[in-house]
Design a protein around this motif. Structure first.
Motif, PDB file in Angstrom:
ATOM      1  N   ARG A 137      -4.580  -1.300  -8.542  1.00  0.00           N
ATOM      2  CA  ARG A 137      -3.812  -2.408  -7.728  1.00  0.00           C
ATOM      3  C   ARG A 137      -2.268  -2.121  -7.857  1.00  0.00           C
ATOM      4  O   ARG A 137      -1.688  -2.193  -8.946  1.00  0.00           O
ATOM      5  CB  ARG A 137      -4.170  -3.790  -8.254  1.00  0.00           C
ATOM      6  CG  ARG A 137      -3.527  -4.977  -7.537  1.00  0.00           C
ATOM      7  CD  ARG A 137      -4.046  -5.061  -6.113  1.00  0.00           C
ATOM      8  NE  ARG A 137      -5.385  -5.668  -6.232  1.00  0.00           N
ATOM      9  CZ  ARG A 137      -5.988  -5.854  -5.171  1.00  0.00           C
ATOM     10  NH1 ARG A 137      -5.657  -5.555  -3.794  1.00  0.00           N
ATOM     11  NH2 ARG A 137      -7.321  -6.269  -5.208  1.00  0.00           N
ATOM     12  N   TYR A 163      -5.096   4.069  -3.269  1.00  0.00           N
ATOM     13  CA  TYR A 163      -6.467   4.980  -3.316  1.00  0.00           C
ATOM     14  C   TYR A 163      -6.302   6.409  -3.536  1.00  0.00           C
ATOM     15  O   TYR A 163      -7.302   7.365  -3.327  1.00  0.00           O
ATOM     16  CB  TYR A 163      -7.386   4.816  -2.173  1.00  0.00           C
ATOM     17  CG  TYR A 163      -8.001   3.597  -2.051  1.00  0.00           C
ATOM     18  CD1 TYR A 163      -9.343   3.275  -2.601  1.00  0.00           C
ATOM     19  CD2 TYR A 163      -7.327   2.535  -1.413  1.00  0.00           C
ATOM     20  CE1 TYR A 163      -9.842   1.744  -2.762  1.00  0.00           C
ATOM     21  CE2 TYR A 163      -8.063   1.148  -1.368  1.00  0.00           C
ATOM     22  CZ  TYR A 163      -9.285   0.769  -2.351  1.00  0.00           C
ATOM     23  OH  TYR A 163      -9.808  -0.297  -2.262  1.00  0.00           O
ATOM     24  N   GLN A 203      -0.126  -2.238 -13.374  1.00  0.00           N
ATOM     25  CA  GLN A 203      -0.923  -1.500 -12.502  1.00  0.00           C
ATOM     26  C   GLN A 203      -2.452  -0.653 -13.293  1.00  0.00           C
ATOM     27  O   GLN A 203      -3.210  -0.482 -12.553  1.00  0.00           O
ATOM     28  CB  GLN A 203       0.012  -0.550 -11.706  1.00  0.00           C
ATOM     29  CG  GLN A 203       1.180  -1.414 -11.080  1.00  0.00           C
ATOM     30  CD  GLN A 203       2.146  -0.392 -10.509  1.00  0.00           C
ATOM     31  OE1 GLN A 203       2.594   0.379 -11.029  1.00  0.00           O
ATOM     32  NE2 GLN A 203       2.263  -0.463  -9.170  1.00  0.00           N
ATOM     33  N   THR A 253      -3.744  -1.942  -2.830  1.00  0.00           N
ATOM     34  CA  THR A 253      -4.486  -1.004  -3.667  1.00  0.00           C
ATOM     35  C   THR A 253      -4.186   0.436  -3.279  1.00  0.00           C
ATOM     36  O   THR A 253      -4.346   0.803  -1.877  1.00  0.00           O
ATOM     37  CB  THR A 253      -5.978  -1.389  -3.701  1.00  0.00           C
ATOM     38  OG1 THR A 253      -6.218  -2.505  -4.029  1.00  0.00           O
ATOM     39  CG2 THR A 253      -6.713  -0.206  -4.498  1.00  0.00           C
TER      40      THR A 253
END
Length: 176
Positions: free
Chosen positions: A45, A29, A59, A27
């Motif tokens: 993701r 961030y 995604q 993932t």
């Protein structure tokens, strides 16, 4: 969490990217610096497990976002829809200044941002294509990014291509 530090990300200066891996994938961030537009996309993701060569994975798929720029110069930031897909396409060996990485997974991705101009409601695409190579227990070792801007926007270039490679890597020490 893995922090990638880049000395000149996409020719925009120093940057950090924050990623985490779990049993379902990797993932993303976000990072520092970031844009207001990117904060509307994260977290997402980036890679789903199990990795299957040839299988497309979505995604990002988000609508009605605020775009960072006023592309039509009317004093109003544009709205945008974004969709990103990625496909694992090959297993390859990659040579970088940090070393040779065997059995990397090559991913090809496309993000299309459909920007709706506030002045006339015309929709124009901004297309980013990426090729990434990931090495087991290292992460990304090479990336090629191409960004294409739509025709007719006088303040935007027609496109850019950026190549980034891993220049330094220290293998983590095993616990004693």
């Amino acid at each position: 969490v893995v922090i990638f530090w880049e000395s000149n990300q996409s020719n925009r200066g120093q940057a950090e990217s924050y990623l985490a891996r779990d049993k379902e994938g990797i993932t993303y961030y976000g990072g520092k610096p970031t844009t207001d537009f990117e904060t509307q996309l994260i977290p997402f993701r980036a890679i789903k497990f199990p990795i299957v060569l040839g299988k497309k994975e979505i995604q990002v798929e988000k609508r009605d976002l605020i775009y960072d720029l006023d592309l039509d110069h009317d004093g109003v930031k544009e709205k945008a829809d974004a969709r990103a897909v990625v496909t694992a396409v090959a297993i390859e060996t990659v040579l970088t200044p940090a070393g040779t990485f065997r059995d990397t997974i090559k991913f090809q991705g496309t993000m299309t941002v459909w920007v709706t101009l506030s002045k006339d409601k015309k929709r124009v695409p901004i297309i980013g294509t990426t090729t990434h190579w990931f090495a087991k227990d290292v992460g990304m070792v090479k990336q090629i990014e191409k960004l294409e801007f739509p025709e007719g926007l006088d303040s935007a270039p027609s496109g850019t291509i950026t190549t980034e490679v891993l220049t330094d890597y220290t293998k983590p020490k095993s616990p004693a």
